[in-house]
Every structure is written in C-alpha cells, then in structure tokens.
Design a protein around this motif. Structure first.
Motif, mmCIF file in Angstrom:
data_model
loop_
_atom_site.group_PDB
_atom_site.id
_atom_site.type_symbol
_atom_site.label_atom_id
_atom_site.label_comp_id
_atom_site.label_asym_id
_atom_site.label_seq_id
_atom_site.Cartn_x
_atom_site.Cartn_y
_atom_site.Cartn_z
ATOM 1 N N PHE A 1 1.972 6.942 -6.560
ATOM 2 C CA PHE A 1 0.958 7.925 -6.963
ATOM 3 C C PHE A 1 1.455 9.341 -6.714
ATOM 4 C CE2 PHE A 1 -2.236 10.833 -5.228
ATOM 5 C CZ PHE A 1 -2.924 11.122 -6.404
ATOM 6 N N MET A 2 2.033 9.566 -5.548
ATOM 7 C CA MET A 2 2.491 10.920 -5.212
ATOM 8 C C MET A 2 3.649 11.361 -6.100
ATOM 9 S SD MET A 2 2.053 10.757 -1.087
ATOM 10 C CE MET A 2 0.474 10.205 -0.427
ATOM 11 N N HIS A 3 4.491 10.395 -6.489
ATOM 12 C CA HIS A 3 5.564 10.725 -7.429
ATOM 13 C C HIS A 3 4.971 11.180 -8.754
ATOM 14 C CE1 HIS A 3 9.563 10.430 -9.289
ATOM 15 N NE2 HIS A 3 8.865 10.091 -10.366
ATOM 16 N N GLY A 4 3.976 10.431 -9.237
ATOM 17 C CA GLY A 4 3.333 10.817 -10.486
ATOM 18 C C GLY A 4 2.673 12.177 -10.397
ATOM 19 N N ALA A 5 2.010 12.440 -9.266
ATOM 20 C CA ALA A 5 1.358 13.746 -9.083
ATOM 21 C C ALA A 5 2.385 14.873 -9.082
ATOM 22 C CB ALA A 5 0.559 13.740 -7.781
ATOM 23 N N PHE B 1 -4.975 14.253 -11.636
ATOM 24 C CA PHE B 1 -4.119 13.083 -11.834
ATOM 25 C C PHE B 1 -4.728 11.846 -11.177
ATOM 26 C CE2 PHE B 1 -0.421 10.414 -10.590
ATOM 27 C CZ PHE B 1 0.010 10.087 -11.874
ATOM 28 N N ALA B 2 -5.326 12.011 -9.998
ATOM 29 C CA ALA B 2 -5.951 10.880 -9.306
ATOM 30 C C ALA B 2 -7.052 10.259 -10.150
ATOM 31 C CB ALA B 2 -6.504 11.329 -7.957
ATOM 32 N N GLY B 3 -7.785 11.094 -10.878
ATOM 33 C CA GLY B 3 -8.853 10.588 -11.721
ATOM 34 C C GLY B 3 -8.351 9.646 -12.795
ATOM 35 N N MET C 1 0.813 -1.203 0.000
ATOM 36 C CA MET C 1 0.000 0.000 0.000
ATOM 37 C C MET C 1 0.853 1.262 0.000
ATOM 38 S SD MET C 1 -2.647 1.368 2.924
ATOM 39 C CE MET C 1 -1.278 2.017 3.918
ATOM 40 N N TYR C 2 1.845 1.299 0.891
ATOM 41 C CA TYR C 2 2.631 2.519 1.012
ATOM 42 C C TYR C 2 3.489 2.771 -0.230
ATOM 43 C CZ TYR C 2 1.336 3.561 5.822
ATOM 44 O OH TYR C 2 0.643 3.912 6.946
ATOM 45 N N VAL C 3 4.036 1.712 -0.826
ATOM 46 C CA VAL C 3 4.829 1.900 -2.040
ATOM 47 C C VAL C 3 3.922 2.372 -3.185
ATOM 48 C CG1 VAL C 3 6.292 0.765 -3.757
ATOM 49 C CG2 VAL C 3 6.609 0.269 -1.330
ATOM 50 N N MET C 4 2.695 1.840 -3.231
ATOM 51 C CA MET C 4 1.740 2.303 -4.238
ATOM 52 C C MET C 4 1.401 3.783 -4.018
ATOM 53 S SD MET C 4 -2.173 1.049 -4.957
ATOM 54 C CE MET C 4 -2.703 1.679 -3.355
ATOM 55 N N PHE C 5 1.152 4.154 -2.763
ATOM 56 C CA PHE C 5 0.859 5.559 -2.469
ATOM 57 C C PHE C 5 2.028 6.458 -2.879
ATOM 58 C CE2 PHE C 5 -2.285 4.746 1.289
ATOM 59 C CZ PHE C 5 -3.251 4.366 0.381
ATOM 60 N N LEU D 1 -4.224 2.082 -11.970
ATOM 61 C CA LEU D 1 -3.600 1.226 -10.960
ATOM 62 C C LEU D 1 -4.502 0.053 -10.592
ATOM 63 C CD1 LEU D 1 -2.003 3.935 -8.641
ATOM 64 C CD2 LEU D 1 -0.842 2.438 -10.276
ATOM 65 N N THR D 2 -5.813 0.293 -10.543
ATOM 66 C CA THR D 2 -6.749 -0.800 -10.264
ATOM 67 C C THR D 2 -6.634 -1.881 -11.332
ATOM 68 O OG1 THR D 2 -8.299 0.687 -9.142
ATOM 69 C CG2 THR D 2 -9.177 -1.398 -9.959
#
Length: 290
Positions: free
Chosen positions: A185-189, A202-204, A178-182, A210-211
């Motif tokens: 995401f934050m790196h991409g953002a 970006f989350a949209g 979970m944390y590595v995935m988060f 990712l799902t």
C-alpha cells in the motif's frame, strides 16, 4: 473456586499489557499488576487493581501469571530468578517471541513445575475485549481449558495444540502477510504522490481493491496444497511479470524494492522453465531461496 476467585497477576504494563489487565479488572477479576518502570500501574489501581512493588510480589499474588513484556530476553530476565516462586502456577506468555523461543520457554517452565501456555495476540491494544480481537494459544491443554473463560475476555481464543511454538508460528506468519500488504500500500501511495494524489485518496481506492483480492487466497491455497501449478484457470508467471511495474516506480522517482522483491520471486521460476505455470508457484521461490 469460582471463576472470579482466581487471583491473576499481569507483568508488563505497556500499551498491550495495560489493555489486557484492564479487561480483567473490568470483568471483576482480582488483578495484581507490576511494571518495571513506575507510574504505569496508577490508572489500573484507580480501576481496582493492586500494584506490586516487585515482579516477585506479583508472582506470589497470582495463581495465573500473565506476562506481556518487550521480548524473550526480558521475559527470561524477569522470570528465571523467580522459578521457585512460579512452581505450581500457570504462566501465560503473550510476549511476541519466535517459535523456537516459545518452545525453549515451555521446556524451562516444565522443568520449573509451571503449566505453560504461549499466546499470540492478533489485535492492537484498543481492540482488546472488542469484536475482531483474537488470541492464538499453544502449550498446556489443561491450562487452556481451565482458563479459557478468562482468556476469552481479550478476544476469541483458539488453541493449536501442545507444541508451544505453534501459536507464535501462526502469529508471525499472519503478521508477515499484513506487513507485506502494508508495504505494498505504501509503495502505491508513493507512486501516485508525485501526481498530486494524497495517501488518503489512494487509500480510498486501495482498501476495497485489496479486500476484493483476498478472495483469491483460497484458490492459491488449493493449488499450493495440490502441488500442481499447471491446473487451468491460473494467471501464468509470464503474464505476472512485473518489469513494467518496476519501471513505472523508477519513473516516478520512488524506490523499487517492494515490487522488485516480488519480481525476483517470479523471475526465478520463469528462469527455471516454469513461465507457463500459475502465479502461486512463486511459493517455491520462497520455500527454496537461492
């Protein structure tokens, strides 16, 4: 004795402990609560719980003692002086601890004559008692069977066996994903932010992507369990080189730490002569750190 005759004590009323206690009170169980700092019991008392002045009072009031504290050190600080009081009772420790700490606590409990169950909560406090909440358990099988009806009030309950460290091991292993995935995401953002893209925008895009990608877990698992990283249909390590992703991150002026970590795992296997093999082979870089 009926299910609702069981006297339950909850030690620790942080956000999670408070949610666990509230679920028990709502279900009609007689619940005694204790917290080191005052005031946190007030809401639960208004709902029907009884507040204990000391941890010892709380332990004496309950046949089933639930502990949800800050960490292993706080659990030991509170419980070790109460070993005599806990004897003959059941202790469920849902404090986040390492597997080794969980096993050590189980040994301590056995010596004190306490039935011990260790738990890993796979939920955030608002999820307790709602669909999607689950709690992992290991330790005393008798304790799990006897109290499963109560434990299920918090979420689906899964028992992993007598080794008290297994629930913690699964808990922390799942959290690592979970944390590595988060972080990804934050790196991409962070990468798209200089282009004027908001994190919400970006989350949209990231969430469905990712799902969809989690569908690859079973394929990776089959390769890893089979131990053959040359089976057809895999993306090769050479094709998975992330140097372009590292470079693009630097161009955007953001830290490359997140993607560079993955690139390092990939490169280590390429350097060892496995570039034609599948991406799943990076697990060998994790299993045998340089």
């Amino acid at each position: 004795m009926t299910n609702h005759d069981i006297q339950v004590s909850v030690l620790g009323l942080g956000e999670m402990g408070g949610a666990l206690a509230a679920a028990l009170v709502a279900a009609g169980h007689p619940v005694t609560v204790w917290n080191r700092s005052p005031g946190k019991a007030d809401r639960l008392v208004a709902q029907g719980a009884r507040a204990a002045a000391t941890a010892g009072d709380a332990v004496r009031a309950g046949q089933l003692v639930i502990v949800c504290l800050l960490g292993d050190a706080s659990v030991r600080e509170v419980l070790e002086p109460l070993a005599g009081e806990l004897a003959g009772r059941t202790l469920v420790n849902v404090t986040t601890t390492t597997p080794a700490q969980s096993r050590e606590m189980a040994v301590w409990a056995e010596r004190a004559g306490v039935a011990y169950l260790d738990g890993g909560i796979m939920a955030v406090p608002p999820m307790i008692g709602r669909p999607g909440s689950s709690v992992l358990y290991s330790g005393s099988a008798d304790a799990f069977r006897e109290h499963k009806h109560l434990l299920d009030l918090w979420g689906s309950s899964t028992y992993f066996g007598a080794d008290a460290g297994l629930a913690s091991l699964y808990d922390l292993a799942l959290l690592s994903g979970m944390y590595v995935m988060f972080a990804g995401f934050m790196h991409g953002a962070a990468m798209v932010a200089p282009a004027g893209v908001t994190a919400r925008e970006f989350a949209g895009m990231a969430a469905p992507w990712l799902t969809a990608m989690t569908g690859g877990f079973e394929g990776f698992a089959a390769v890893i369990d089979g131990g053959d990283y040359t089976v057809p249909g895999q993306q090769s390590l050479e094709f998975s080189d992330l140097s372009h992703l590292v470079a693009a991150s630097a161009e955007q002026g953001v830290s490359t730490e997140v993607v560079a970590m993955v690139q390092k795992l990939v490169q280590r296997q390429i350097d060892a002569g496995h570039g034609k093999e599948g991406f799943a082979r990076i697990i060998e870089s994790i299993r045998r750190p340089a």
